[in-house]
Design a protein around this motif. Structure first.
Motif, PDB file in Angstrom:
ATOM      1  N   PHE A 245       0.745  -1.154   0.123  1.00 39.98           N
ATOM      2  CA  PHE A 245      -0.123  -0.013  -0.219  1.00 39.98           C
ATOM      3  C   PHE A 245       0.852   1.239   0.182  1.00 39.98           C
ATOM      4  O   PHE A 245       2.025   1.099   0.320  1.00 39.98           O
ATOM      5  CB  PHE A 245      -0.856  -0.061   1.206  1.00 39.98           C
ATOM      6  CG  PHE A 245      -2.001  -1.145   1.043  1.00 39.98           C
ATOM      7  CD1 PHE A 245      -2.964  -0.994   0.136  1.00 39.98           C
ATOM      8  CD2 PHE A 245      -1.904  -2.297   1.702  1.00 39.98           C
ATOM      9  CE1 PHE A 245      -3.950  -1.713  -0.056  1.00 39.98           C
ATOM     10  CE2 PHE A 245      -2.955  -3.474   1.404  1.00 39.98           C
ATOM     11  CZ  PHE A 245      -3.888  -2.955   0.729  1.00 39.98           C
ATOM     12  N   PRO A 246       0.386   2.531  -0.482  1.00 39.14           N
ATOM     13  CA  PRO A 246       0.971   3.461  -0.447  1.00 39.14           C
ATOM     14  C   PRO A 246       1.680   4.043   0.863  1.00 39.14           C
ATOM     15  O   PRO A 246       1.082   3.796   1.969  1.00 39.14           O
ATOM     16  CB  PRO A 246       0.088   4.726  -0.838  1.00 39.14           C
ATOM     17  CG  PRO A 246      -1.135   3.872  -1.504  1.00 39.14           C
ATOM     18  CD  PRO A 246      -1.118   2.512  -0.815  1.00 39.14           C
ATOM     19  N   LYS A 247       2.816   4.671   0.814  1.00 39.06           N
ATOM     20  CA  LYS A 247       3.531   5.150   1.977  1.00 39.06           C
ATOM     21  C   LYS A 247       2.871   5.982   2.780  1.00 39.06           C
ATOM     22  O   LYS A 247       2.607   5.943   3.970  1.00 39.06           O
ATOM     23  CB  LYS A 247       4.741   5.800   1.523  1.00 39.06           C
ATOM     24  CG  LYS A 247       5.789   4.792   1.271  1.00 39.06           C
ATOM     25  CD  LYS A 247       7.325   5.345   0.983  1.00 39.06           C
ATOM     26  CE  LYS A 247       8.410   4.144   1.065  1.00 39.06           C
ATOM     27  NZ  LYS A 247       9.712   4.411   0.439  1.00 39.06           N
ATOM     28  N   ASP A 248       2.108   6.939   2.038  1.00 36.88           N
ATOM     29  CA  ASP A 248       1.248   7.836   2.640  1.00 36.88           C
ATOM     30  C   ASP A 248       0.130   7.467   3.612  1.00 36.88           C
ATOM     31  O   ASP A 248      -0.448   8.221   4.439  1.00 36.88           O
ATOM     32  CB  ASP A 248       1.003   9.170   1.914  1.00 36.88           C
ATOM     33  CG  ASP A 248      -0.010   8.758   0.607  1.00 36.88           C
ATOM     34  OD1 ASP A 248      -0.517   7.514   0.556  1.00 36.88           O
ATOM     35  OD2 ASP A 248      -0.248   9.397  -0.301  1.00 36.88           O
ATOM     36  N   LEU A 249      -0.194   6.134   3.323  1.00 36.83           N
ATOM     37  CA  LEU A 249      -1.256   5.662   4.123  1.00 36.83           C
ATOM     38  C   LEU A 249      -0.692   4.589   4.972  1.00 36.83           C
ATOM     39  O   LEU A 249      -1.457   3.663   5.600  1.00 36.83           O
ATOM     40  CB  LEU A 249      -2.419   4.721   3.081  1.00 36.83           C
ATOM     41  CG  LEU A 249      -3.206   5.753   2.211  1.00 36.83           C
ATOM     42  CD1 LEU A 249      -3.980   4.942   1.306  1.00 36.83           C
ATOM     43  CD2 LEU A 249      -4.086   6.848   3.127  1.00 36.83           C
ATOM     44  N   GLY A 250       0.507   4.565   5.225  1.00 34.80           N
ATOM     45  CA  GLY A 250       1.255   3.529   6.246  1.00 34.80           C
ATOM     46  C   GLY A 250       1.743   2.368   5.671  1.00 34.80           C
ATOM     47  O   GLY A 250       2.270   1.311   6.405  1.00 34.80           O
TER      48      GLY A 250
ATOM     49  N   GLU B 169       4.213   0.419   2.327  1.00 35.23           N
ATOM     50  CA  GLU B 169       5.795   0.670   2.077  1.00 35.23           C
ATOM     51  C   GLU B 169       6.133   0.633   0.521  1.00 35.23           C
ATOM     52  O   GLU B 169       7.072   0.575  -0.098  1.00 35.23           O
ATOM     53  CB  GLU B 169       6.503  -0.469   2.440  1.00 35.23           C
ATOM     54  CG  GLU B 169       6.474  -0.554   4.077  1.00 35.23           C
ATOM     55  CD  GLU B 169       7.273  -1.918   4.518  1.00 35.23           C
ATOM     56  OE1 GLU B 169       8.261  -2.306   3.965  1.00 35.23           O
ATOM     57  OE2 GLU B 169       6.653  -2.533   5.676  1.00 35.23           O
ATOM     58  N   ASP B 170       4.890   0.875  -0.402  1.00 30.69           N
ATOM     59  CA  ASP B 170       5.015   0.561  -1.867  1.00 30.69           C
ATOM     60  C   ASP B 170       5.974  -0.437  -2.301  1.00 30.69           C
ATOM     61  O   ASP B 170       6.761   0.001  -3.214  1.00 30.69           O
ATOM     62  CB  ASP B 170       5.706   2.214  -2.293  1.00 30.69           C
ATOM     63  CG  ASP B 170       4.454   3.328  -2.163  1.00 30.69           C
ATOM     64  OD1 ASP B 170       3.330   2.751  -2.710  1.00 30.69           O
ATOM     65  OD2 ASP B 170       4.642   4.222  -1.852  1.00 30.69           O
ATOM     66  N   ASP B 171       6.007  -1.474  -1.552  1.00 28.23           N
ATOM     67  CA  ASP B 171       7.050  -2.446  -1.689  1.00 28.23           C
ATOM     68  C   ASP B 171       6.131  -3.579  -2.369  1.00 28.23           C
ATOM     69  O   ASP B 171       5.624  -4.451  -1.629  1.00 28.23           O
ATOM     70  CB  ASP B 171       7.785  -3.011  -0.564  1.00 28.23           C
ATOM     71  CG  ASP B 171       8.518  -4.260  -0.672  1.00 28.23           C
ATOM     72  OD1 ASP B 171       8.707  -4.730  -1.952  1.00 28.23           O
ATOM     73  OD2 ASP B 171       9.390  -4.587   0.168  1.00 28.23           O
ATOM     74  N   HIS B 172       6.126  -3.756  -3.779  1.00 23.80           N
ATOM     75  CA  HIS B 172       5.081  -4.826  -4.340  1.00 23.80           C
ATOM     76  C   HIS B 172       5.770  -6.215  -4.118  1.00 23.80           C
ATOM     77  O   HIS B 172       5.215  -7.151  -3.985  1.00 23.80           O
ATOM     78  CB  HIS B 172       4.930  -4.331  -5.701  1.00 23.80           C
ATOM     79  CG  HIS B 172       4.132  -2.956  -5.666  1.00 23.80           C
ATOM     80  ND1 HIS B 172       2.896  -2.690  -5.598  1.00 23.80           N
ATOM     81  CD2 HIS B 172       4.548  -1.713  -5.838  1.00 23.80           C
ATOM     82  CE1 HIS B 172       2.373  -1.757  -5.650  1.00 23.80           C
ATOM     83  NE2 HIS B 172       3.201  -0.924  -5.694  1.00 23.80           N
ATOM     84  N   GLY B 173       7.104  -6.263  -4.444  1.00 27.80           N
ATOM     85  CA  GLY B 173       7.708  -7.567  -4.333  1.00 27.80           C
ATOM     86  C   GLY B 173       7.773  -8.215  -3.150  1.00 27.80           C
ATOM     87  O   GLY B 173       7.406  -9.409  -2.827  1.00 27.80           O
ATOM     88  N   GLY B 174       8.025  -7.277  -2.252  1.00 25.96           N
ATOM     89  CA  GLY B 174       8.164  -7.716  -0.685  1.00 25.96           C
ATOM     90  C   GLY B 174       6.995  -8.102  -0.176  1.00 25.96           C
ATOM     91  O   GLY B 174       6.730  -9.072   0.421  1.00 25.96           O
ATOM     92  N   ASN B 175       5.886  -7.556  -0.670  1.00 29.59           N
ATOM     93  CA  ASN B 175       4.550  -7.817  -0.086  1.00 29.59           C
ATOM     94  C   ASN B 175       4.224  -9.149  -0.520  1.00 29.59           C
ATOM     95  O   ASN B 175       3.622  -9.992   0.186  1.00 29.59           O
ATOM     96  CB  ASN B 175       3.746  -6.869  -0.855  1.00 29.59           C
ATOM     97  CG  ASN B 175       2.186  -7.104  -0.358  1.00 29.59           C
ATOM     98  OD1 ASN B 175       1.847  -6.999   0.864  1.00 29.59           O
ATOM     99  ND2 ASN B 175       1.406  -7.296  -1.159  1.00 29.59           N
ATOM    100  N   ILE B 176       4.476  -9.651  -1.831  1.00 25.84           N
ATOM    101  CA  ILE B 176       4.076 -10.982  -2.341  1.00 25.84           C
ATOM    102  C   ILE B 176       4.865 -11.895  -1.560  1.00 25.84           C
ATOM    103  O   ILE B 176       4.369 -13.141  -1.170  1.00 25.84           O
ATOM    104  CB  ILE B 176       4.361 -10.930  -3.636  1.00 25.84           C
ATOM    105  CG1 ILE B 176       3.044  -9.958  -4.480  1.00 25.84           C
ATOM    106  CG2 ILE B 176       3.886 -12.327  -4.230  1.00 25.84           C
ATOM    107  CD1 ILE B 176       1.685 -10.159  -4.449  1.00 25.84           C
ATOM    108  N   ALA B 177       6.125 -11.619  -1.514  1.00 25.12           N
ATOM    109  CA  ALA B 177       7.096 -12.639  -0.942  1.00 25.12           C
ATOM    110  C   ALA B 177       6.609 -12.796   0.587  1.00 25.12           C
ATOM    111  O   ALA B 177       6.594 -14.028   0.853  1.00 25.12           O
ATOM    112  CB  ALA B 177       8.530 -12.088  -0.839  1.00 25.12           C
TER     113      ALA B 177
ATOM    114  N   LEU C 269      -8.985   2.734   1.803  1.00 21.48           N
ATOM    115  CA  LEU C 269      -7.959   1.963   2.007  1.00 21.48           C
ATOM    116  C   LEU C 269      -7.553   1.659   3.543  1.00 21.48           C
ATOM    117  O   LEU C 269      -7.351   0.687   4.024  1.00 21.48           O
ATOM    118  CB  LEU C 269      -6.504   2.393   1.195  1.00 21.48           C
ATOM    119  CG  LEU C 269      -6.681   1.955  -0.320  1.00 21.48           C
ATOM    120  CD1 LEU C 269      -5.387   2.347  -0.940  1.00 21.48           C
ATOM    121  CD2 LEU C 269      -6.877   0.604  -0.683  1.00 21.48           C
ATOM    122  N   PRO C 270      -7.666   2.867   4.227  1.00 22.72           N
ATOM    123  CA  PRO C 270      -7.221   2.773   5.739  1.00 22.72           C
ATOM    124  C   PRO C 270      -8.315   1.753   6.310  1.00 22.72           C
ATOM    125  O   PRO C 270      -7.760   0.826   7.044  1.00 22.72           O
ATOM    126  CB  PRO C 270      -7.674   4.031   6.148  1.00 22.72           C
ATOM    127  CG  PRO C 270      -7.490   5.010   5.175  1.00 22.72           C
ATOM    128  CD  PRO C 270      -7.949   4.372   3.882  1.00 22.72           C
ATOM    129  N   GLY C 271      -9.508   1.638   5.902  1.00 19.30           N
ATOM    130  CA  GLY C 271     -10.384   0.710   6.512  1.00 19.30           C
ATOM    131  C   GLY C 271     -10.220  -0.982   6.194  1.00 19.30           C
ATOM    132  O   GLY C 271     -10.196  -1.798   6.792  1.00 19.30           O
TER     133      GLY C 271
END
Lengths: 721, 721
Positions: free
Chosen positions: A118-123, A125-133, A173-175
């Motif tokens: 998810f976007p950094k400004d919503l908490g 990390e904008d980390d797409h590969g790491g998210n899937i891993a 997105l926050p919810g």
């Protein structure tokens, strides 16, 4: 028989499999064995681990290599999945299991493990590969947990993120991230799964009230199989045909509130529970239907298409077809993560079966007192080691796939061509890895006999849960057909400007032209065009360039042959063209599968090339050979029929595979230890060292009895099967 | 596309599938379709059912033929399994399911359905074949019910019947038959499944008290995986090493009381629940262990071995090995019945998937308005129709197998050779049919997409329950190895009196000598020795003699080759001989599998020959061709490498298979209707006609919309994948 069997693999901490594994070795290094000469086959001396001159695997460095690009994320995820609070309790009722998994999602939400994309400004990390891993690793805790998390953050949340715009992100997105709003990804209908473009649900714009009106026109258009729909979902991203001013603009996504605070459906909405499933019963799949449900105009997730107050439709993508595929393409991560999770399940299955197989004994074929370790039986090796090689190939291919995904979703390499390559890659790899997982889990289950059938050993539960991986997020056969169409398109583009004579020559001279390329994963190195020579030795098959050529040649020739058969399709009426295509459908899908296998072989080969430790590299090379030649063996008839291989060399393929398997046997336990699962992840009684304890106790009992002279005498030399 | 899809198969009474099926046909007879010419392959005109000159299947007569020798027993059994009281309730907890199945066993005991094999003077019918036929049918109600009934009457009861003598029959069989005494067949141990001869439990005779003392010497010798052990069993037939006067006479069976009237274990006995399993959770599998448990001398089931008061051992069979195999051989019926039950499960799976596939539509490839029936896709046909052909082969082979079993157990043909043939047959067929069932259930599940994953459609539950069929009553791989050893023995006997020169010539001249025979099922007809000719047409492959020769030749050549490689084993030390055997184990097992496939092909061929209705015979011939040539295609590399087939003919195998599949497509629904299951047996929502109703409703909706002119206009010509 080579006896490397008495290694207890109990209680390996996930992060130090190498060291722990060495510590718990009970027997001295295995001794050298020269197998008897099999007439007609030069098997050569078998090099045994620990023997002077034989390679050894550096388990720790191999472990890091297998963890791949997002190794640290994976290790943190494994600490998480080692926690009992996140793990499956076998035997819970469906209701209990659903309740437990819902609670676990709240743990994940608090932990932040699932927010990386998810976007950094919503908490985030904008980390797409790491998210899937990190997401994939959840499969070791409970596949229901993984898939329900995937519904919430990977489908429902990602649809808002990728199909919505800033106002939707800020509002929803926050919810979603906190699980305050559990939601439904309402795309599939009872009547349409693979053909999403043909769904029946309509969203008709009413300019008078500036609302969309959602309707389910008939029973087949009920939304179906939706996670979170039966119980937990309080909102949905709904996919429906967007109709405004009498024009159907195709499938679009809408934000739709589903249930009120008491959990009751909002007016106009109804539904049903899908009930018990073959697995994944921690997820509340269900059906939804709509009767004149009104939502504000702003609820349209309007990144790729919008409707103005007066009902005018607009889109940044003018072609409805391209718009549809762009919208669906943002959701490719489901296929990416299934590829990874399925491969992890295969790795777990083989860790369990190979650990058990290296301790379990049955029948005393060559000895009066000692029974054989079952992994020393050739058949047992043939059942498990080629699947281990395939699992390694899938692991390496998955990491490259994930890098590609990350490049596209981070915007680092985000052209249309990149996105198309990514989707083709997903469509090629997800079917292969999900089928492989089911096959491997089943073979592992059978290789563990009755013990494999007990829930306490995990194999049956994992298999039941992963069963649906073969048909969700894209039916495997349909996905492979997409790959085949892409291969045909690439092939025809190559010859678009050339006359039919060029094409014909290409078909004839397969071994020469190598200009056609598949998706981005593959780059072609060397060309070897001297097939069919009967003078080639077994050793030739070990040549990387030879394997590459054999595998590449088959894919290209198959596509060229089918393209030749389909050449007349353009001139036929639609119905006849469809029939002609259909008459080649099976071969097309087989070609796509071979293409995927080639991609995996290439990834494995690159991984071997980057391996630094010499012993590890040697063993991985054998394993890669086993994978590559296993593919050649599987398609041996094709190579013979097409004159790519003489009968003599074809025979040497199987002989050489037998030889590699014997070489790999002493390394089998190291190779599964390198996956790095601890018993906290495996939670399989038979892989805990219990079998080794039982074997030791029984052998000690008989040894003591023999030594004391109290053993009853056999009536005659005992007869055994 | 051929449209025979709109047949609703709902509510067919089991006994009249033909008539009912005809009545519910909604569309007129399908029309003629000539597929487009595929370059290079002469597919010929496809004959369509109902078209003038095209064959039609007589469903009713085919139904009777499929029911086989004990058709009436099967029909009565199907009336029984149509009763909800005997059927599985999906989603019950393990405890509820166990309780329900226990109750159902009492229903069966009262009904007498399960008493056919017992002696007439005790209320049975001495009908061994009929007993198994009736028993197999229980799988449609609930596999747990079937297998728990099998534990009670087929294992526990049959062990008393076959291993005990009159005093045991009189004392124990009445209680077993009525379920007054639920019992355990206590053979397998945690440490020994396949190698029963090596079990650790001991029964040591104490002449002082004239008792046997039962002991479990170590953890691996705990009895394990035993049905009725966790909860219901109050007695057991226990298998233990019989030791008297310091001599171990090998494994014998004993009658052993387990629990008192309160359900508590008797002194010296302990146990554990095996807990949740991958399936069959209506059965209470568990573990047992014994510490100095004393039972009277008379509790030895003494048909094949006895101990006198003073401890003197005697047996009518002097060889301990032969005695062991004779005792175990009396229990072959478990394998017989699994072969039949697994084949029924395959038939049910295909009935569900083919019915659904003939109604379900997805993608409109060749039309703007009508979506394709999924069974009209070539890939879908390739997935289901070869499995249908195999299921037919297994059905016919099973009936011959059951006749052989009945002849042996009725005493009609009960020589040692007959018993050995029966056991080899069981070891060859049970692995093939149980693996085929798992494969077919899975393919059917995937072919039904997400719907296939729902418990309400039966496929996942049946698959979960049948999973263990692959490893119980003999691990499939171990059984096939037994078959291979028998084939090797037969082969070496043939050449026992001849010198090595004879053997060598035989190996070279495979195509000539045809004297070697496998088990009794197979009789060899014609010899064709002209392989490799490139002039042969596709039509040649349809020749029964050609198919027979191809399949037979492969088995014989494989065995001869392996025998040649093993020739030196006799001169080697035991350890080296075992290693040499092991180096050929995989090939041996493959040879055994091919032998089993040949037996099935022979049975299918005999069934075709006895089919009287011309249309049915034609369709069955195609189906047999599909089975036979499917085997040839699977092993095509072997035929090419061994020079049995030219590359040209090899290519025509696949082309001809494609052609047969297209021919069979219009008959697919008839061919599954002929299995004769009603919805009471299938209980699968998607095979109930519900899908057809949904399709009709959706098509009517769009047709009405188009006709009224109210349909929203497409933005452009809609793009579909």
């Amino acid at each position: 028989m080579v006896d490397t069997a008495q290694r207890s693999n109990s209680k390996k901490p996930a992060r130090t499999p190498g060291r722990t594994s060495a510590k718990t070795t009970k027997t001295p290094a295995p001794t050298a064995v020269t197998p008897p000469v099999v007439p007609g086959v030069d098997t050569g001396p078998v090099m045994i681990a620990g023997q002077s001159g034989a390679p050894t695997v550096n388990i720790e460095s191999l472990h890091r290599q297998l963890l791949g690009t997002w190794a640290d994320v994976r290790l943190r995820a494994r600490e998480l999945t080692a926690q009992p609070a996140l793990q499956r309790i076998e035997g819970q009722s469906m209701a209990e299991h659903r309740e437990r998994v819902l609670g676990q999602l709240h743990i994940l939400a608090e932990n932040g493990h699932v927010h990386r994309a998810f976007p950094k400004d919503l908490g985030g990390e904008d980390d797409h590969g790491g998210n899937i891993a990190g997401f994939e690793e959840l499969v070791t805790a409970d596949p229901s947990l993984q898939i329900k998390a995937g519904v919430q953050w990977g489908l429902f949340g990602a649809a808002v993120l990728h199909l919505g715009t800033k106002k939707h992100h800020d509002a929803y997105l926050p919810g979603i991230m906190t699980m305050q709003v559990p939601g439904v990804f309402a795309m599939t209908e009872t009547g349409h799964g693979s053909d999403v473009a043909a769904i029946g649900t309509t969203a008709t714009y009413d300019p008078a009230t500036q609302e969309f009106v959602i309707d389910t026109p008939f029973r087949a258009a009920w939304k179906d199989y939706l996670g979170n729909a039966a119980k937990d979902g309080i909102a949905a991203v709904l996919f429906a045909q967007l109709i405004t001013a009498g024009v159907n603009h195709g499938v679009h996504a809408f934000w739709l509130p589903l249930r009120d605070e008491s959990g009751a459906f909002l007016p106009g909405i109804g539904g049903e529970d899908d009930g018990l499933k073959g697995g994944l019963n921690g997820i509340d799949n269900g059906r939804l239907h709509f009767d004149g449900v009104r939502i504000p105009r702003e609820n349209l997730l309007n990144r790729y298409g919008d409707v103005s107050e007066d009902g005018t439709y607009s889109s940044p993508i003018s072609s409805p077809g391209r718009r549809f595929f762009t919208m669906l393409g943002t959701l490719v991560q489901g296929r990416v993560s299934l590829d990874g999770a399925a491969t992890q399940a295969s790795a777990m299955a083989l860790t369990i079966a190979i650990t058990y197989g290296s301790q379990r004994r049955q029948f005393n074929a060559g000895s009066d007192t000692d029974e054989e370790v079952i992994l020393d039986y050739q058949r047992h090796q043939r059942r498990l080691l080629p699947r281990l090689a395939t699992t390694y190939a899938h692991t390496f291919a998955h990491d490259e796939f994930l890098v590609k995904f990350d490049q596209v979703f981070s915007g680092q390499a985000d052209t249309d061509a990149d996105r198309q390559d990514l989707e083709t890659l997903a469509a090629a790899l997800k079917p292969l890895s999900t089928w492989h997982a089911l096959d491997t889990l089943q073979e592992a289950r059978e290789a563990c006999g009755g013990a494999g059938f007990l829930a306490e050993n995990r194999l049956v539960g994992l298999r039941a849960d992963l069963d649906v991986f073969a048909t969700f997020e894209g039916d495997n056969n349909v996905l492979l057909q997409l790959v085949a169409k892409r291969l045909l398109t690439d092939y025809s583009r190559k010859f678009a400007s050339a006359g039919p004579g060029v094409l014909a020559r290409y078909v004839v001279q397969q071994a020469a032209g190598r200009a056609y390329h598949g998706t981005g994963l593959r780059t072609l190195g060397q060309s070897v065009a001297d097939f069919g020579s009967t003078a080639r030795s077994v050793g030739h098959l070990r040549d990387t360039a030879v394997q590459r050529e054999l595998l590449t040649d088959r894919v290209e020739t198959m596509i060229a042959e089918i393209a030749g058969k389909l050449r007349s399709a353009g001139k036929l009426p639609a119905k006849d063209a469809a029939a002609l295509f259909n008459a080649n459908q099976n071969q097309l899908i087989e070609a796509a599968r071979s293409h995927g296998e080639l991609l995996q072989w290439e990834a494995f080969t690159r991984a071997v090339e980057t391996t630094e430790d010499a012993g590890t590299k040697q063993v991985l090379t054998w394993l890669r050979d086993l994978f590559g030649l296993g593919l050649v063996e599987k398609h041996l008839a094709w190579y013979l029929v097409h004159g790519r291989m003489s009968a003599q060399r074809a025979q040497s393929v199987t002989a050489y595979i037998d030889r590699i398997i014997a070489r790999l046997r002493p390394h089998a336990v190291d190779l599964v230890d390198a996956f790095g699962y601890s018993q906290d992840h495996l939670r399989s009684a038979i892989a805990s060292g219990a079998e080794q304890e039982r074997q030791n106790e029984a052998r000690d009992y008989y040894a003591t009895q023999r030594a004391s002279g109290t053993a009853p005498r056999a009536e005659k030399a005992p007869a055994r099967k």
